[in-house]
Design an enzyme around this catalytic site. Structure first.
Site, short mmCIF file in Angstrom:
data_model
loop_
_atom_site.label_atom_id
_atom_site.label_comp_id
_atom_site.label_asym_id
_atom_site.label_seq_id
_atom_site.Cartn_x
_atom_site.Cartn_y
_atom_site.Cartn_z
N ASN A 1 0.82 -1.22 0.00
CA ASN A 1 0.00 0.00 0.00
C ASN A 1 0.86 1.27 0.00
O ASN A 1 1.95 1.28 0.57
CB ASN A 1 -0.99 -0.01 1.18
N THR B 1 -1.92 8.08 1.31
CA THR B 1 -1.53 9.48 1.44
C THR B 1 -0.90 9.67 2.82
O THR B 1 -1.38 9.13 3.81
CB THR B 1 -2.78 10.38 1.31
N GLY C 1 -20.21 11.39 -6.15
CA GLY C 1 -18.79 11.67 -5.96
C GLY C 1 -17.98 10.39 -6.09
O GLY C 1 -18.44 9.33 -5.69
N CYS D 1 -7.87 4.94 -4.82
CA CYS D 1 -6.85 5.43 -5.75
C CYS D 1 -7.02 6.88 -6.22
O CYS D 1 -6.05 7.63 -6.19
CB CYS D 1 -6.79 4.52 -6.97
N PHE D 2 -8.21 7.24 -6.70
CA PHE D 2 -8.32 8.52 -7.41
C PHE D 2 -7.83 9.70 -6.58
O PHE D 2 -6.95 10.45 -6.99
CB PHE D 2 -9.77 8.75 -7.86
N1 LIG Z 1 -6.96 -1.21 -5.15
C1 LIG Z 1 -6.87 -1.01 -6.44
O1 LIG Z 1 -7.86 -1.16 -7.17
C2 LIG Z 1 -5.58 -0.60 -7.08
C3 LIG Z 1 -5.47 -0.64 -8.48
C4 LIG Z 1 -4.26 -0.28 -9.08
C5 LIG Z 1 -3.17 0.09 -8.28
N2 LIG Z 1 -3.30 0.11 -6.93
C6 LIG Z 1 -2.10 0.43 -6.13
O2 LIG Z 1 -1.52 -0.82 -5.71
C7 LIG Z 1 -0.93 -0.69 -4.40
C8 LIG Z 1 -1.55 -1.70 -3.46
O3 LIG Z 1 -2.93 -1.40 -3.32
P1 LIG Z 1 -3.93 -2.40 -2.62
O4 LIG Z 1 -5.29 -1.86 -2.83
O5 LIG Z 1 -3.63 -3.79 -3.06
O6 LIG Z 1 -3.49 -2.24 -1.07
P2 LIG Z 1 -3.88 -3.17 0.14
O7 LIG Z 1 -3.79 -2.34 1.34
O8 LIG Z 1 -5.13 -3.92 -0.16
O9 LIG Z 1 -2.70 -4.28 0.16
C9 LIG Z 1 -1.38 -4.00 0.48
C10 LIG Z 1 -0.85 -5.17 1.32
O10 LIG Z 1 0.56 -5.00 1.49
C11 LIG Z 1 0.91 -5.54 2.77
N3 LIG Z 1 2.23 -5.03 3.15
C12 LIG Z 1 2.59 -3.75 3.43
N4 LIG Z 1 3.91 -3.69 3.69
C13 LIG Z 1 4.40 -4.95 3.57
C14 LIG Z 1 5.69 -5.53 3.71
N5 LIG Z 1 6.77 -4.77 4.00
N6 LIG Z 1 5.83 -6.86 3.54
C15 LIG Z 1 4.76 -7.64 3.23
N7 LIG Z 1 3.50 -7.15 3.07
C16 LIG Z 1 3.33 -5.82 3.24
C17 LIG Z 1 -0.22 -5.08 3.66
O11 LIG Z 1 -0.29 -5.87 4.84
C18 LIG Z 1 -1.43 -5.24 2.74
O12 LIG Z 1 -2.07 -6.50 2.92
C19 LIG Z 1 -1.15 0.77 -4.01
O13 LIG Z 1 0.00 1.50 -4.37
C20 LIG Z 1 -2.34 1.20 -4.86
O14 LIG Z 1 -2.34 2.58 -5.12
C21 LIG Z 1 -4.46 -0.24 -6.31
O1 LIG Z 2 -18.56 7.40 -14.72
C1 LIG Z 2 -18.18 7.14 -13.57
C2 LIG Z 2 -17.21 6.14 -13.28
C3 LIG Z 2 -16.83 5.93 -11.96
N1 LIG Z 2 -17.39 6.66 -10.96
C4 LIG Z 2 -16.94 6.45 -9.56
O2 LIG Z 2 -15.53 6.57 -9.53
C5 LIG Z 2 -14.98 5.76 -8.49
C6 LIG Z 2 -13.86 4.90 -9.04
O3 LIG Z 2 -14.39 3.94 -9.93
P1 LIG Z 2 -13.47 2.98 -10.81
O4 LIG Z 2 -12.46 3.77 -11.50
O5 LIG Z 2 -14.37 2.16 -11.64
O6 LIG Z 2 -12.84 2.01 -9.70
P2 LIG Z 2 -11.38 1.90 -9.05
O7 LIG Z 2 -11.26 0.51 -8.55
O8 LIG Z 2 -11.15 3.02 -8.10
O9 LIG Z 2 -10.36 2.01 -10.30
C7 LIG Z 2 -9.61 3.19 -10.58
O10 LIG Z 2 -8.45 3.26 -9.78
C8 LIG Z 2 -7.59 2.10 -9.92
C9 LIG Z 2 -6.48 2.25 -8.91
O11 LIG Z 2 -5.43 3.03 -9.32
C10 LIG Z 2 -7.09 2.05 -11.36
O12 LIG Z 2 -6.22 0.93 -11.51
C11 LIG Z 2 -8.28 1.94 -12.30
O13 LIG Z 2 -7.82 1.94 -13.65
C12 LIG Z 2 -9.21 3.13 -12.06
O14 LIG Z 2 -10.38 3.00 -12.86
C13 LIG Z 2 -16.15 4.95 -7.92
O15 LIG Z 2 -16.62 5.57 -6.75
C14 LIG Z 2 -17.21 5.03 -9.02
O16 LIG Z 2 -18.52 4.91 -8.54
C15 LIG Z 2 -18.34 7.63 -11.23
O17 LIG Z 2 -18.84 8.30 -10.33
N2 LIG Z 2 -18.71 7.84 -12.54
#
Ligand SMILES: NC(=O)c1ccc[n+]([C@@H]2O[C@H](COP(=O)([O-])OP(=O)(O)OC[C@H]3O[C@@H](n4cnc5c(N)ncnc54)[C@H](O)[C@@H]3O)[C@@H](O)[C@H]2O)c1
Ligand SMILES: O=c1ccn([C@@H]2O[C@H](COP(=O)(O)OP(=O)(O)O[C@H]3O[C@H](CO)[C@@H](O)[C@H](O)[C@H]3O)[C@@H](O)[C@H]2O)c(=O)[nH]1
Length: 471
Positions: free
Chosen positions: A94, A97, A275, A280-281
């Site tokens: 993770n 912020t 909203g 992520c966003f």
């Molecule tokens: N959630 C999403 O949809 C999404 C999509 C694209 C990118 N990302 C990015 O990917 C990254 C991970 O996001 P996430 O949603 O999977 O987070 P998450 O909090 O679900 O998972 C992160 C995991 O890493 C583990 N961790 C932290 N430090 C560690 C260490 N030193 N050794 C072993 N484990 C450790 C935590 O215990 C946790 O389980 C973030 O940078 C996020 O911005 C997230």
């Molecule tokens: O037309 C739209 C599309 C989405 N949302 C909202 O926007 C947020 C984010 O939605 P979405 O982007 O579908 O889900 P995330 O899992 O947050 O995925 C975003 O964030 C991820 C983490 O970085 C990226 O990997 C993805 O590409 C990016 O879409 C949610 O609250 C949605 O309800 C709206 O309000 N209107």
């Protein structure tokens, strides 16, 4: 120099990204052994649970894990062993912020990335490809390289790649099966390009070659922030227009449709809402704002900052319109909130708009009953206690009730607020809901989900985000 033939992968971080991403790699590459590690024992136990009660809800994920777990997919807390055995390591921890110190409220807290990197340096006894999967600020790979090179054992060499993840929650498996693109950033040296080819080879097991983009490291890191900023900017733009629609009598769905028909704009991500939420966003835009400020680009920072400000405005504007429509007071009134997750098809609540709405309703001393089909009850209490630091849990529990049935949530309430676009809210028996509500019965649709005219025919007073029509 032939690319490394990747035989064993380790993924550090078994969360929303590491879990699904590496489970899919294991499924698609049966010849590669994939071990996903985490420090969180209960998370790993859930990934290993005999009845597949996985720690995250994601459509299609259980089927993937069922096929690969125990074959070439393993979950473990033995981080050191998995690091040591692997040729390629994803760092998928993770990057929230920062809460305190320099850059608090904007910059990314990179201490999880740093401690994972330090662990790799400390325990690796052979050369590795280290892949930044987490979303990180531009040039983080350079810091990782410095840490690895300053701490590694003699003879060990590390190549660092950036491979940001673009999956969205709720559609993660489909996004991973058929990604729009896979982005791989590397140094443009022979070693860097070789490492990039090795990772491209892994994805090549199921992703068409033309969808694997190889670029420089810094472009790859920045492209991830840029993609999220531009997606969120579309939502803030449409939400800004939804306010104009409500004031003028225009209909935001019609405006989105008309605008999105322009092939240069396209129809996706133009759905007005209460909203955007999700982990992520907001985090990634604030990260971009911080980066811009650090680079002495205040106008650029202000431009992106406005996307987040507009999102905050949308949430408070929606809460205000509930109060105004309910005759300018909700004190002592009973409101059902349908949906708590930040979007449908996930149990994730990070930065969900529902929490802001409930906090605003509680500030007016309304009673709130919440229903969500996937979010754990304990998670809702945790989120609400964090969002309302001035309230004790006992005070919260006097005003908030969590139930397991949407019809029960709406019973005897003055208003229903739709906060998440769960499909099941479309299929509710709205006549029964109406029969059991106090009258006049209001529905506030923050997701453009329900058929407002149909509900009005039943007798509801309906207010839909982005529509200026009569209630
Ligand atoms: N959630 C999403 O949809 C999404 C999509 C694209 C990118 N990302 C990015 O990917 C990254 C991970 O996001 P996430 O949603 O999977 O987070 P998450 O909090 O679900 O998972 C992160 C995991 O890493 C583990 N961790 C932290 N430090 C560690 C260490 N030193 N050794 C072993 N484990 C450790 C935590 O215990 C946790 O389980 C973030 O940078 C996020 O911005 C997230
Ligand atoms: O037309 C739209 C599309 C989405 N949302 C909202 O926007 C947020 C984010 O939605 P979405 O982007 O579908 O889900 P995330 O899992 O947050 O995925 C975003 O964030 C991820 C983490 O970085 C990226 O990997 C993805 O590409 C990016 O879409 C949610 O609250 C949605 O309800 C709206 O309000 N209107």
């Amino acid at each position: 120099m032939a690319p490394v033939n990747v035989k064993k992968i380790c993924c550090i971080g078994a969360g929303y990204v590491g879990g699904p991403t590496c489970a899919v790699i294991a499924l698609k590459c049966p010849q590669i052994q994939v071990t996903i590690v985490d420090l969180n024992q209960s998370r790993i136990d859930a990934w290993n649970s005999p009845d597949f009660s996985l720690p995250i809800y994601e459509p299609g994920l259980v089927e993937v894990v069922k096929q690969a777990r125990g074959r070439n997919l393993f979950f473990s807390t033995d981080v050191d062993k998995a690091i040591n055995e692997s040729d390629l390591i994803f760092v998928s921890v993770n990057t929230p912020t920062k809460k305190t110190g320099v850059g608090a409220g904007f910059g990314a807290d990179l201490h999880y990335v740093e401690s994972a990197t330090r662990r790799i340096a400390a325990v690796a006894t052979s050369s590795k490809i280290v892949v930044e999967k987490s979303t990180v600020p531009c040039r983080t790979a350079e810091s990782m390289r410095t840490i690895l090179e300053s701490n590694c054992r003699p003879g060990c060499h590390f190549d660092i790649l950036s491979n940001p993840e673009f999956l969205a929650e709720g559609t993660a498996i489909n996004d991973l099966f058929k990604p729009d693109r896979v982005l791989i950033g590397s140094l443009q040296t022979p070693e860097g390009k070789n490492a990039s080819a090795a990772l491209a080879g892994v994805y090549g097991n199921w992703v068409p070659k033309e969808r694997v983009l190889t670029v420089g490291l810094w472009s790859s890191e920045l492209s991830k922030l840029a993609a999220n900023a531009m997606l969120a900017q579309r939502i803030s733009s449409i939400n800004a227009l939804s306010a104009i629609c409500e004031a003028t009598g225009a209909n935001i769905d019609e405006v989105s449709h008309a605008v999105g028909f322009d092939s240069r704009i396209g129809p996706k991500f133009l759905k007005a809402s209460v909203g955007f939420g999700g982990s992520c966003f907001q985090k990634d835009i604030l990260n971009l704002v911080y980066l811009s400020e650090s680079l002495h680009l205040p106008e650029v920072a202000a431009y992106w900052r406005q996307v987040v400000d507009m999102n905050e405005y949308q949430k408070s504007r929606f809460s205000r319109s509930v109060v105004e429509t309910l005759f300018n007071t909700i004190t002592g009134k009973h409101i059902a909130v349908l949906g708590f997750a930040f979007k449908a098809d996930t149990g994730d609540t990070r930065e969900t708009a529902a929490v802001t709405l409930i906090r605003n309703f509680l500030a007016e001393r309304a009673y709130v009953t919440v229903y969500d089909p996937k979010v754990e009850v304990s998670q809702m209490w945790q989120d609400l206690t964090e969002a309302c630091p001035d309230w004790t849990l006992e005070q919260l529990q006097k005003y908030v009730t969590i139930v397991h049935d949407p019809i029960e949530a709406c019973k005897d309430k003055e208003a229903v607020v739709i906060a998440t676009e769960w499909k099941e809210f479309l299929e509710i028996d709205w006549q029964t809901v109406y029969n059991h509500m106090s009258k006049p019965a209001f529905v506030f649709d923050g997701r453009l989900l329900v058929d407002a005219e149909k509900l009005r025919k039943i007798g509801f007073k309906v207010k839909v985000i982005g529509r200026g029509e009569r209630v």
